[in-house]
Scaffold this motif. Sequence first.
Motif, mmCIF file in Angstrom:
data_model
loop_
_atom_site.group_PDB
_atom_site.id
_atom_site.type_symbol
_atom_site.label_atom_id
_atom_site.label_comp_id
_atom_site.label_asym_id
_atom_site.label_seq_id
_atom_site.Cartn_x
_atom_site.Cartn_y
_atom_site.Cartn_z
ATOM 1 N N UNK A 200 0.781 -1.301 -0.145
ATOM 2 C CA UNK A 200 0.402 0.218 0.289
ATOM 3 C C UNK A 200 0.724 1.329 -0.122
ATOM 4 N N UNK A 201 1.681 1.136 -1.318
ATOM 5 C CA UNK A 201 2.225 2.496 -0.734
ATOM 6 C C UNK A 201 1.820 3.843 -1.784
ATOM 7 N N UNK A 202 2.373 4.878 -0.617
ATOM 8 C CA UNK A 202 1.960 6.049 -0.931
ATOM 9 C C UNK A 202 2.071 7.117 -2.174
ATOM 10 N N UNK A 203 2.958 6.262 -3.031
ATOM 11 C CA UNK A 203 3.829 6.541 -4.096
ATOM 12 C C UNK A 203 3.775 5.550 -5.503
ATOM 13 N N UNK A 224 -7.382 -0.536 -14.671
ATOM 14 C CA UNK A 224 -6.708 -0.517 -13.515
ATOM 15 C C UNK A 224 -6.067 0.290 -12.591
ATOM 16 N N UNK A 225 -4.874 0.657 -13.129
ATOM 17 C CA UNK A 225 -4.070 1.653 -12.567
ATOM 18 C C UNK A 225 -4.865 2.559 -11.583
ATOM 19 N N UNK A 226 -5.542 3.127 -13.076
ATOM 20 C CA UNK A 226 -6.576 4.740 -11.875
ATOM 21 C C UNK A 226 -7.703 4.024 -11.118
ATOM 22 N N UNK A 227 -8.537 2.602 -11.469
ATOM 23 C CA UNK A 227 -8.625 1.769 -9.966
ATOM 24 C C UNK A 227 -8.632 2.170 -9.174
ATOM 25 N N UNK A 228 -7.060 1.413 -9.130
ATOM 26 C CA UNK A 228 -6.760 0.970 -7.726
ATOM 27 C C UNK A 228 -5.500 2.998 -7.422
ATOM 28 N N UNK A 229 -5.492 3.472 -7.860
ATOM 29 C CA UNK A 229 -4.631 4.897 -7.188
ATOM 30 C C UNK A 229 -6.096 5.247 -6.608
ATOM 31 N N UNK A 230 -7.547 4.886 -7.359
ATOM 32 C CA UNK A 230 -8.561 6.162 -6.386
ATOM 33 C C UNK A 230 -8.949 5.052 -5.000
ATOM 34 N N UNK A 231 -8.696 3.637 -5.559
ATOM 35 C CA UNK A 231 -8.770 3.546 -3.606
ATOM 36 C C UNK A 231 -8.576 3.623 -3.126
ATOM 37 N N UNK A 233 -6.130 5.878 -2.756
ATOM 38 C CA UNK A 233 -5.190 7.619 -2.577
ATOM 39 C C UNK A 233 -4.324 7.538 -2.677
ATOM 40 N N UNK A 234 -3.397 6.890 -3.751
ATOM 41 C CA UNK A 234 -2.135 6.782 -4.042
ATOM 42 C C UNK A 234 -1.630 7.576 -4.601
ATOM 43 N N UNK A 235 -0.761 8.118 -4.529
ATOM 44 C CA UNK A 235 -0.020 9.402 -5.919
ATOM 45 C C UNK A 235 0.786 8.590 -7.040
ATOM 46 N N UNK A 236 0.764 9.229 -7.910
ATOM 47 C CA UNK A 236 1.971 7.883 -9.052
ATOM 48 C C UNK A 236 2.704 9.238 -9.830
ATOM 49 N N UNK A 237 3.869 9.204 -10.392
ATOM 50 C CA UNK A 237 4.629 9.469 -11.541
ATOM 51 C C UNK A 237 4.577 8.584 -12.818
ATOM 52 N N UNK A 238 4.155 9.530 -13.395
ATOM 53 C CA UNK A 238 3.728 7.442 -14.902
ATOM 54 C C UNK A 238 4.909 8.533 -15.681
#
Lengths: 356, 335
Positions: A200-203, A224-231, A233-238
């Motif tokens: 469950x990383x923050x980033x 999938x990434x968008x759903x998991x990110x929303x669920x 609340x994870x930040x992402x560098x893409x």
Amino acid sequence: MPSAAMPFADSPGAARGEDDVPAGTVLDIADLKTYFDTDAGIVRAVNGVTLRVADGQTLAIVGESGSGKSVTGLTVMRLLARTPGRVAGGSILFRGRNGLVIDLLALSEAEMAKLRGREIAMIFQDPMSSLNPVFPVGEQIAEPIRIHKGASRHEARAQAIELLRQVGINDPDTRVDAYPHQLSGGMRQRVMIAIALACDPRLLIADEPTTALDVTIQAQIITLLRRLQRERNMAMIFVTHDLKLVEEIADQVAVMYASQIVEQGTTADVLEHPRHPYTRALLDCTPHGGAHAGGTRRRLQSIPGGLPSPLAPPAGCRFHPRCGFATAACMAAEPVLEPVTAQHVTRCRRWREITL
Amino acid sequence: MSAHANAAGPQASAVPLVRARGLSKAFGASGGLFAKAPKPVRAVDDVSLDIEQGEVLGVVGESGSGKSTLGRLLLRLIEPTAGTLEFAGENLSAMPDGALRHFRRNMQMIFQDPFASLNPRMTIGDALVEPLRLHRGLHGTAARDAAAALLTQVGLTAEHLHRYPRAFSGGQRQRIAIARALASQPKFIVADEPVSALDVSVQADVINLLQDLQQSFGLSLLFISHDLSVVEVIADRVLVLYLGRVMEMAPTATLYAHPAHPYTVALMQAAPGRHRGGTRLELAGEIPSPSNPPSGCVFRTRCPFAIGACAETRPALREKAPGHFKACIRDDLAF
């Protein structure tokens, strides 16, 4: 000290601390310099990059090969130790789950190892070379759970199966014992995502995670990434070379060219109202559909010249040899990031006078 | 070199340059060393197509759809298990090896990876002179001059002749690969993902170059790509492959404006930046193994519109409008 009104503008490299990282920010990179010492000279792969990633949001770093986009991600993960790469300056401040701000560059390797996977995770383009071919995927998902969370073998396996289910793998109770070579490219990337998300990383740093996949599978992975990110609340560098993907996934975008950020802002601002000639040119040479509209065929725009040598980037503005708007001033001095709005910066001294 | 957008369209004639009928390729029918039970993989399954002189036929589909195998079959680089192939009216599938060797100058191929398709130990000049000698009988200065002319045509200069591939960027290498393909003055080129390994800014240059050369020499081109937006730019007609079978074939403008097969629609909507608003037709699962294709319509296992009848018989490739073919029994769908 950067003012609140210009969060991305160049700031003097003074010592920075917790107070410089506003609430709601997960990652704050300032004036980062990553250099590679090679036989041919010093490659300044990342040269003065300043970035901020907000809680639960996605920042895309877009650029062509050699722009420094991947090295930026690797530097944040501190994965350069076994390369000739070194951090030559700047700071990377990270706000952990406990709310405390840490300077990632000041951590010992052991401290960083505790953070890696637990607070910040990374996925790469080629899952086959990231997965260990001789262990079942379930064990590879369970490993970080056992290390970081102290779970028992049995608990970790149960969590691995649950993660496989969450990343959309059918029949996870069986697939947990599969070896990487028994899975397709799309499924391997799902496994990589499961490993990355195990604690469950923050980033999450995703470096071209869909480049090797078919468009249909890419669409699945992005969803999938968008759903998991929303669920979560994870930040992402893409990190990507594809502006069309940026449009789909990112809240913010930073455009890199020759080791520097040349433009940054919200995705809508940058893609719809680019203020740097390179961003405009990249948009123009990306096929966008409708090439046959109206009966005549439209040609693709191209950018004259080639990418500059990383050993000896052009003096002045690095894009000037390929830029249709370049003047003598552009060749003489290196431009700084100038604020267009509070949310939008460009490294073009002519942005006010030119129409892109 | 200036190529105008709508100049030099394909020349429809009684005899197309390339004509394939019922072309099929099954691999591994004999079973490999470790095979338990030999089960042939039908990489290309009953494909019929014509390519006119000066026409660009785009081929799209996911990995494993048989795009590359189809390209190699059309050049007879691999032997079909069934079907016939004609080139300018000559029966290519029955041509003996000796005659075929001479005939090959008419057909060339450009590959995806420009780092693997050039010999690192040969200068660019030598790499270009070789086909000039073999196919056009040029030697010495004449060959050198022709090589220099080829390089100029692809936007490089004669001084590059003495350099080795390592001195060139990916985009330049792809230009060299194009020059080499043009050396034998072919009539037909198969370009297999020629820009997929290139950066976007370079990709546009190489596509424009290919388009210019194709138009000025009246070349026929089979342009294979996984990227529908690239194919849209260069192709006159597009063929959509899935598990070795043609799902849909239509003039480019028609296909992109009015796709008729659910697979085509799904491929288009999967491409990023193409579905502004609205819901995307997202395909579940992955392309099935070609060694065990689904019965009836091979796409039915991923098709959101599949009905019972789809599993029963293989759908015929029907002409739903002039030049627009689709292999789908559902005529009630609107996209």
